[in-house]
Design an enzyme around this catalytic site. Structure first.
Site, PDB file in Angstrom:
ATOM      1  N   ASP A 492       0.847  -1.318  -0.076  1.00  0.00           N
ATOM      2  CA  ASP A 492       0.038  -0.127  -0.084  1.00  0.00           C
ATOM      3  C   ASP A 492       1.003   1.242  -0.137  1.00  0.00           C
ATOM      4  O   ASP A 492       2.213   1.115   0.364  1.00  0.00           O
ATOM      5  CB  ASP A 492      -0.947  -0.009   1.301  1.00  0.00           C
ATOM      6  CG  ASP A 492      -2.187   0.700   1.005  1.00  0.00           C
ATOM      7  OD1 ASP A 492      -2.484   1.436   0.121  1.00  0.00           O
ATOM      8  OD2 ASP A 492      -3.097   0.239   1.677  1.00  0.00           O
ATOM      9  N   ASP A 562     -10.471   2.222  -3.412  1.00  0.00           N
ATOM     10  CA  ASP A 562     -11.216   1.790  -2.499  1.00  0.00           C
ATOM     11  C   ASP A 562     -12.904   1.837  -2.395  1.00  0.00           C
ATOM     12  O   ASP A 562     -13.398   1.060  -1.446  1.00  0.00           O
ATOM     13  CB  ASP A 562     -10.801   2.888  -1.229  1.00  0.00           C
ATOM     14  CG  ASP A 562      -9.483   2.486  -0.619  1.00  0.00           C
ATOM     15  OD1 ASP A 562      -8.970   1.373  -0.911  1.00  0.00           O
ATOM     16  OD2 ASP A 562      -8.836   3.055   0.082  1.00  0.00           O
TER      17      ASP A 562
END
Ligand code: DGJ
Length: 752
Positions: A492, A562
């Site tokens: 990430d 997301d």
């Protein structure tokens, strides 16, 4: 020997020239001719691959001039020679309209330069002329040199004999006795003749990535870029230019390109005063300054350019297959048969637990995931340091002893015993100020000393350009992978750069951070992959903020957004596929109502939306009913059977959700046309408006195909077996009950 076009440590010249006919899309497109040929008399370089020819030559002034980029010409056709375009003189200026392959800023150049430098003595004039070249079977290295000074630029060209996609990059070398500062450096410039064009590019924001933006090209510059230190959510380094003002999915000429760089980047699309179009792509010149000391060189990222005569659909199919065959890691087989493995169906804990991970809770999720038929269990954020929320812990990569008193082993062993492999979340380039790492090394972050350090998501960016930081990051990842049986890292990266100072270096050199950071990221990934060859990596950046052909040499998949709402995802997935293959497009099924937009949808709708890409489950499955569990299990099993066709086949966007209608549909056909999968979605029907007839594409018209519903039914009386010609000409009629809000259906067709 032609120098190898290096991709940050990897050798790219892995496509040997193939001079036999190659069958693609039903036609013989190869010719008995080398992909790279040089006509010495006319001084013309020519590249042929797939349905594409690209040609350029040396003109009388010694400039390298583009001559042609488009549909494939006959091997007997002669292109060129290069003749400088008309020079224009007016009362206060003169300028050139010659389309140069790689124009340096100097000698009255007013178009976007590919290269701009400042010499140590203040001279900023650079004029590049052809010096010499070397030929390989599939490309050229062309060396240009300044008319007076010892600055050399080698232009690298490689054409893919199957797709005709051209890989271009440049190496800039300083053989002067003094340093030269590079202020702007492109990988390549590509030119289209004067005409009317539509530009397509991808824009977005956090949780809203992948919007296909289309606009007519007007005179002036259209800049698509990231100044954020990484690829970014707001724009993606991909473009397509379509001839005319009515872009079409299936027809018409399209030129497209993508830049392989995960740092700040810029693609400038310029329509000049004579309506010619020039695309220049490379490092973002904003805040750029790379000092080349005597004897040093700078290599640019690679810019890939392609051409299709079959609309945006044809362009994206070419690019998607190229990515699968030549960019992505983990290839099985070799040459054109090479393919990355189909992605395991994953379970990810993030939306179920957020930071609240512990041994017991994760084991409970893993047990349920295994029962669904999941292949890989991934524990997301929260397992390390003092990571209770996003305020602390980043940088401290030890297992949290309260959450996992016996380390990760019991969980990993349990996951393996359940028949899955294990994946773990990391965010290696970041640090929370509330961490042991920051307390020990406050100087390790990007910053200008004495100035505030802006935080985003309570975190700072580690300066990966520093050797000590690079070694720390490699070291902890290597240890993690050595000590634990980990098959997968979700990597990430949750903030953009600010105050990008690198105070270890002298002031004039600090801007090197824009290149050195990204190169070190690639080198860490490269070294990790070599040392732990079975480990797969997902590139995530708060969703889809780091998706580009640079990171994809190391990342096996990406996290597109997301936003996991299945309806929003349909448009995002549609946009994503213009530039990237569904192979890498991870799509999780999460809980309903959705946490972002509170929309409620059925599990079937959510499953089918995610099955358009590489499927994952991200819901709190311990709360699923028996019925939901059975539905997911059935659809995961059905997905496993057709996954390769969906993610690596030819994708046809039959009805785009971008069209704003209440319907959308996609179809994929595998390479040998033996299988096809169709997805159909209804947003919300109006009374009396049925689902449009779906005329399929890409099937073999003379073969019979058996249709099997994965979910839903065709209209009563529809055949279950019919020829490819039937499905393509007559079309598929959806069942009478296929109406309402947020409905989904899917079918597979198998050649008899
Ligand atoms: C952002 C990612 O996009 C999410 O999937 C999740 O991994 C969080 N970070 C964790 O902090």
């Amino acid at each position: 020997m032609v120098a190898l076009l290096s991709k940050a440590g990897k050798t790219m010249r892995n496509l040997k020239g193939i001079s036999v006919g190659i069958v693609l899309a039903g036609s013989v497109i190869g010719m008995a001719q080398s992909p790279a040929s040089y006509d010495e008399t006319a001084k013309v370089f020519r590249l042929d691959g797939g349905d594409v020819t690209y040609a350029f030559g040396v003109n009388a002034r010694g400039e390298l001039q583009q001559l042609y980029w488009g549909g494939r010409l006959a091997s007997t056709d002669r292109v060129g020679p290069a003749v400088p375009a008309r020079e224009w003189a007016s009362f206060d200026s003169s300028y050139t309209t010659t389309p140069q392959e790689y124009a340096a800023w100097g000698a009255g150049l007013f178009v976007e330069p590919a290269l701009k430098v400042t010499f140590a003595d203040g001279n900023r004039d650079l004029v590049l002329h052809y010096d010499h070249h070397e030929t390989a079977s599939d490309g050229f290295d062309i060396v240009l040199k300044d008319i007076k000074r010892q600055v050399f630029v080698t232009l690298h060209y490689i054409i893919d004999p199957v797709s005709g996609i051209l890989a271009r990059s440049a190496t800039i070398e300083n053989r002067e006795a003094q340093p030269v500062t590079i202020e702007q450096a492109a990988a390549a410039a590509l030119e289209l003749p004067a005409g009317q064009y539509t530009l397509d590019y991808l824009t977005g924001r956090w949780a809203g990535e992948w919007t296909l933006t289309q606009e007519e090209l007007h005179p002036g510059e259209r800049v698509i870029e990231s100044r954020r230190g990484s690829t970014g959510h707001q724009a993606n380094p991909w473009f397509a230019i379509q001839a005319g003002d009515r872009p079409d999915e299936d027809a018409g000429e399209v030129w497209f390109g993508a830049l392989a760089w995960s740092g700040s980047w810029r693609i400038t699309v310029e329509k000049d005063q004579l309506d010619a179009v020039r695309v220049t792509a490379g490092f973002n010149p904003f805040d750029f300054g790379y000092v080349l000391h005597p004897g040093e060189s700078l290599e640019t990222p690679v810019f890939y350019g392609g051409y299709s005569a079959h609309g945006l659909g044809g362009a994206s199919r070419l690019l998607q297959h190229y990515e699968v065959a030549h960019i992505l890691p983990h290839r099985v087989g070799s040459g054109e048969d090479a393919a990355p493995k189909a992605r395991p169906v994953i379970y990810n804990s993030w939306e179920a637990t957020e930071f609240n991970v512990n041994e017991q809770g994760q084991i409970a999720l893993a047990e349920k995931a295994a029962a669904l038929g999941v292949d890989r269990f991934v524990m997301d954020d929260g397992w390390f340091g003092q990571r209770k929320n996003d305020h602390a812990g980043l940088g401290d990569w030890y297992v949290n002893p309260q959450k996992f008193p016996h380390g990760l082993k019991p969980l990993i062993d349990k996951v393996h015993a359940l028949g899955m492999d294990f994946g773990l979340w990391v965010e290696p380039e970041m640090v929370n100020p509330d961490s042991d790492l920051y307390r020990q090394h406050p100087d390790w972050v990007l910053n200008f000393p004495g100035r505030p350090r802006s935080e985003q998501r309570n975190q700072l960016v580690l300066n990966l350009a520093r050797q000590d930081v690079r070694d720390y990051v490699f070291g902890f990842l290597d240890k993690l992978l050595t000590e634990n049986d980990i098959a997968f890292l979700k990597w990430d990266y949750n903030r953009n750069w600010s105050e990008p100072g690198w105070d270890q270096l002298p002031p004039a050199e600090q801007k090197k951070v824009y290149v050195a950071f990204t190169r070190n990221l690639y080198s860490i990934l490269d070294e990790l992959k070599k040392k732990h060859p079975k480990v797969e990596i997902e590139s995530c950046s708060g969703g889809g903020g780091r998706v580009d052909l640079g990171i994809l040499r190391y990342a096996d998949e990406v996290w597109p957004s997301d936003n996991t709402d299945p309806f929003d995802r349909l448009t995002q997935q549609d946009g994503f596929t213009y530039a990237y293959t569904p192979q890498i497009m991870m799509a999780w099924v999460t809980d309903s109502p959705h946490w972002l937009n509170k929309r409620s949808t059925s599990l079937t709708y959510r499953m089918l939306s995610s099955m358009q890409g590489s499927l994952g489950i991200g819901a709190n499955i311990t709360k699923w009913s028996d019925e939901e569990t059975a539905t997911a299990k059935r659809l995961i099993a059905a997905y496993h059977q057709v996954q390769k066709t969906i993610v690596q086949g030819d994708l046809y966007r039959l009805i785009s959700p971008r069209d704003g209608s209440e319907f959308s549909a996609t179809q994929t056909v595998n390479r040998d046309k033996s299988q096809s999968v169709v997805f159909a979605f209804i947003h919300s029907t109006q009374e009396g408006r049925g689902f449009p007839l779906l005329k399929l594409k890409g099937l073999d018209p003379t073969s019979d195909y058996v249709l099997t519903p994965i979910e839903g039914a065709l209209k009563t009386g529809s055949p279950t077996t019919a020829s490819g010609a039937y499905w393509m000409n007559h079309g598929m009629e959806m069942g009478e009950n296929f109406h309402g809000d947020f409905q989904a259906a899917a079918f597979r067709l198998d050649r008899k």
